[in-house]
Every structure is written in structure tokens, then in C-alpha cells.
Design a protein around this motif. Structure first.
Motif, PDB file in Angstrom:
ATOM      1  N   GLU A 115     -14.629  26.916 -20.301  1.00 55.38           N
ATOM      2  CA  GLU A 115     -13.481  27.133 -20.787  1.00 55.38           C
ATOM      3  C   GLU A 115     -12.875  28.506 -19.947  1.00 55.38           C
ATOM      4  OE1 GLU A 115     -11.332  28.296 -24.834  1.00 55.38           O
ATOM      5  OE2 GLU A 115     -13.028  26.979 -24.964  1.00 55.38           O
ATOM      6  N   GLY A 116     -13.517  29.781 -20.162  1.00 57.03           N
ATOM      7  CA  GLY A 116     -13.048  30.808 -19.661  1.00 57.03           C
ATOM      8  C   GLY A 116     -12.806  30.911 -18.088  1.00 57.03           C
ATOM      9  N   ASN A 117     -13.647  30.225 -17.465  1.00 53.04           N
ATOM     10  CA  ASN A 117     -13.362  29.967 -16.046  1.00 53.04           C
ATOM     11  C   ASN A 117     -12.117  29.322 -15.521  1.00 53.04           C
ATOM     12  OD1 ASN A 117     -15.648  31.800 -15.314  1.00 53.04           O
ATOM     13  ND2 ASN A 117     -17.065  29.897 -14.805  1.00 53.04           N
ATOM     14  N   ARG A 118     -11.840  28.012 -16.477  1.00 48.24           N
ATOM     15  CA  ARG A 118     -10.573  27.238 -16.332  1.00 48.24           C
ATOM     16  C   ARG A 118      -9.363  27.993 -16.247  1.00 48.24           C
ATOM     17  NH1 ARG A 118     -12.487  23.585 -20.184  1.00 48.24           N
ATOM     18  NH2 ARG A 118     -14.680  23.027 -19.430  1.00 48.24           N
ATOM     19  N   GLU A 119      -9.315  28.897 -17.075  1.00 47.05           N
ATOM     20  CA  GLU A 119      -8.090  29.985 -17.262  1.00 47.05           C
ATOM     21  C   GLU A 119      -7.786  30.527 -15.867  1.00 47.05           C
ATOM     22  OE1 GLU A 119      -8.384  32.720 -20.281  1.00 47.05           O
ATOM     23  OE2 GLU A 119      -9.207  31.416 -21.721  1.00 47.05           O
ATOM     24  N   VAL A 120      -8.807  30.934 -15.090  1.00 53.72           N
ATOM     25  CA  VAL A 120      -8.477  31.620 -13.854  1.00 53.72           C
ATOM     26  C   VAL A 120      -8.738  30.950 -12.678  1.00 53.72           C
ATOM     27  CG1 VAL A 120      -9.182  33.706 -12.509  1.00 53.72           C
ATOM     28  CG2 VAL A 120      -9.479  33.730 -15.039  1.00 53.72           C
ATOM     29  N   VAL A 121      -9.674  29.921 -12.544  1.00 52.78           N
ATOM     30  CA  VAL A 121      -9.753  29.108 -11.426  1.00 52.78           C
ATOM     31  C   VAL A 121      -9.239  27.722 -11.469  1.00 52.78           C
ATOM     32  CG1 VAL A 121     -11.587  27.907 -10.175  1.00 52.78           C
ATOM     33  CG2 VAL A 121     -12.162  30.010 -10.838  1.00 52.78           C
ATOM     34  N   LYS A 122      -8.140  27.443 -10.679  1.00 51.43           N
ATOM     35  CA  LYS A 122      -7.480  25.987 -10.795  1.00 51.43           C
ATOM     36  C   LYS A 122      -8.312  25.363  -9.293  1.00 51.43           C
ATOM     37  CE  LYS A 122      -4.508  27.396 -13.731  1.00 51.43           C
ATOM     38  NZ  LYS A 122      -5.154  28.345 -14.630  1.00 51.43           N
ATOM     39  N   ASP A 123      -9.144  24.441  -9.770  1.00 54.20           N
ATOM     40  CA  ASP A 123      -9.950  23.780  -8.845  1.00 54.20           C
ATOM     41  C   ASP A 123      -9.177  23.324  -7.531  1.00 54.20           C
ATOM     42  OD1 ASP A 123     -12.343  22.900  -8.131  1.00 54.20           O
ATOM     43  OD2 ASP A 123     -12.086  20.715  -8.754  1.00 54.20           O
ATOM     44  N   GLY A 124      -9.667  23.810  -6.622  1.00 53.66           N
ATOM     45  CA  GLY A 124      -9.257  23.281  -5.293  1.00 53.66           C
ATOM     46  C   GLY A 124      -7.927  24.023  -4.728  1.00 53.66           C
ATOM     47  N   THR A 178      -7.307  27.576  -6.470  1.00 53.81           N
ATOM     48  CA  THR A 178      -7.542  29.109  -6.563  1.00 53.81           C
ATOM     49  C   THR A 178      -9.349  29.244  -6.457  1.00 53.81           C
ATOM     50  OG1 THR A 178      -7.541  29.272  -8.902  1.00 53.81           O
ATOM     51  CG2 THR A 178      -5.524  29.852  -7.647  1.00 53.81           C
ATOM     52  N   GLY A 179      -9.966  28.287  -6.117  1.00 53.89           N
ATOM     53  CA  GLY A 179     -11.313  28.344  -6.216  1.00 53.89           C
ATOM     54  C   GLY A 179     -11.958  27.108  -6.371  1.00 53.89           C
ATOM     55  N   LEU A 180     -13.356  26.648  -6.524  1.00 49.55           N
ATOM     56  CA  LEU A 180     -13.706  25.655  -6.830  1.00 49.55           C
ATOM     57  C   LEU A 180     -14.520  25.678  -8.145  1.00 49.55           C
ATOM     58  CD1 LEU A 180     -15.066  24.822  -3.195  1.00 49.55           C
ATOM     59  CD2 LEU A 180     -12.881  23.693  -4.184  1.00 49.55           C
ATOM     60  N   LEU A 181     -14.336  24.598  -9.101  1.00 52.04           N
ATOM     61  CA  LEU A 181     -15.224  24.300 -10.211  1.00 52.04           C
ATOM     62  C   LEU A 181     -16.201  23.393 -10.173  1.00 52.04           C
ATOM     63  CD1 LEU A 181     -12.041  24.267 -12.686  1.00 52.04           C
ATOM     64  CD2 LEU A 181     -13.941  26.163 -12.401  1.00 52.04           C
ATOM     65  N   VAL A 182     -17.334  23.872 -10.351  1.00 56.53           N
ATOM     66  CA  VAL A 182     -18.438  22.781 -10.643  1.00 56.53           C
ATOM     67  C   VAL A 182     -18.762  22.588 -11.652  1.00 56.53           C
ATOM     68  CG1 VAL A 182     -19.092  23.509  -8.065  1.00 56.53           C
ATOM     69  CG2 VAL A 182     -20.282  24.625  -9.650  1.00 56.53           C
ATOM     70  N   PRO A 183     -19.712  21.425 -11.813  1.00 58.82           N
ATOM     71  CA  PRO A 183     -20.256  21.077 -13.155  1.00 58.82           C
ATOM     72  C   PRO A 183     -21.193  22.026 -13.825  1.00 58.82           C
ATOM     73  CG  PRO A 183     -20.126  19.062 -11.960  1.00 58.82           C
ATOM     74  CD  PRO A 183     -19.927  20.205 -10.866  1.00 58.82           C
ATOM     75  N   VAL A 184     -21.480  22.476 -15.066  1.00 59.45           N
ATOM     76  CA  VAL A 184     -22.348  23.426 -15.460  1.00 59.45           C
ATOM     77  C   VAL A 184     -23.858  22.932 -15.237  1.00 59.45           C
ATOM     78  CG1 VAL A 184     -23.257  24.330 -17.757  1.00 59.45           C
ATOM     79  CG2 VAL A 184     -20.774  24.209 -17.273  1.00 59.45           C
ATOM     80  N   LYS A 185     -24.927  23.837 -14.687  1.00 66.43           N
ATOM     81  CA  LYS A 185     -25.939  23.474 -14.516  1.00 66.43           C
ATOM     82  C   LYS A 185     -26.307  22.602 -13.466  1.00 66.43           C
ATOM     83  CE  LYS A 185     -27.583  24.649 -18.909  1.00 66.43           C
ATOM     84  NZ  LYS A 185     -28.251  24.315 -20.215  1.00 66.43           N
ATOM     85  N   ASN A 186     -25.334  22.272 -12.507  1.00 69.74           N
ATOM     86  CA  ASN A 186     -25.446  21.297 -11.448  1.00 69.74           C
ATOM     87  C   ASN A 186     -25.803  22.386  -9.972  1.00 69.74           C
ATOM     88  OD1 ASN A 186     -25.222  19.615  -9.332  1.00 69.74           O
ATOM     89  ND2 ASN A 186     -23.971  18.247 -10.508  1.00 69.74           N
TER      90      ASN A 186
END
Length: 76
Positions: A5-14, A16-24
Motif C-alpha cells: 500500500e504505501g509504495n503504491r502511493e509513490v511508485v506508479k508501476d512502469g 515512476t518505478g517498478l513494483l514487484v510482488p511481496v516476498k518474490n
């Protein structure tokens, strides 16, 4: 960043950055490798996240939206 949740507020996948699944760990390593291999993309994302930060997380905006109304309530 991990997709929480907190990271999604700042990182827009692709964007402003890349989001990856938790614990992957594998996806995290792949995302890091992408950024290392494509410096142009990494620089573009860095520019975009800076613009987003300046637009959304500046003191004046936060004060006007969050703090000023609290002071106005006390005066009423």
C-alpha cells in the motif's frame, strides 16, 4: 519496490518505478536487472518520480489540504 500500500502511493508501476510482488526475490532481481540494463528507462522513471514527488508531496500542498482545515476548525 514491493507492491504494498504505501509504495503504491509513490511508485506508479512502469512509470515512476517498478513494483514487484511481496516476498518474490526472483521478480525483484529481474526488476533490478531491468533498471541496470536500461539506463535510459531508469533515468526517465527517476525524472517522473521527481515530478510526482514535487507535485504531490510538497509542504505547501500538504499544509493546505491537511493542516489548514484543522486550524480553521479551532477558530470557528
Amino acid at each position: 519496490a514491493t507492491d504494498i500500500e504505501g509504495n503504491r502511493e509513490v511508485v506508479k508501476d512502469g512509470v515512476t518505478g517498478l513494483l514487484v510482488p511481496v516476498k518474490n526475490i526472483d521478480k525483484l532481481a529481474m526488476a533490478m536487472e531491468k533498471m541496470l540494463m536500461d539506463k535510459g528507462r531508469a533515468e526517465k522513471m527517476a525524472e517522473e518520480v521527481r515530478k510526482e514527488f514535487e507535485r504531490e508531496f510538497n509542504f505547501e500542498k500538504i499544509f493546505e489540504e491537511k493542516m489548514a482545515p484543522l486550524y480553521a476548525e479551532d477558530e470557528a
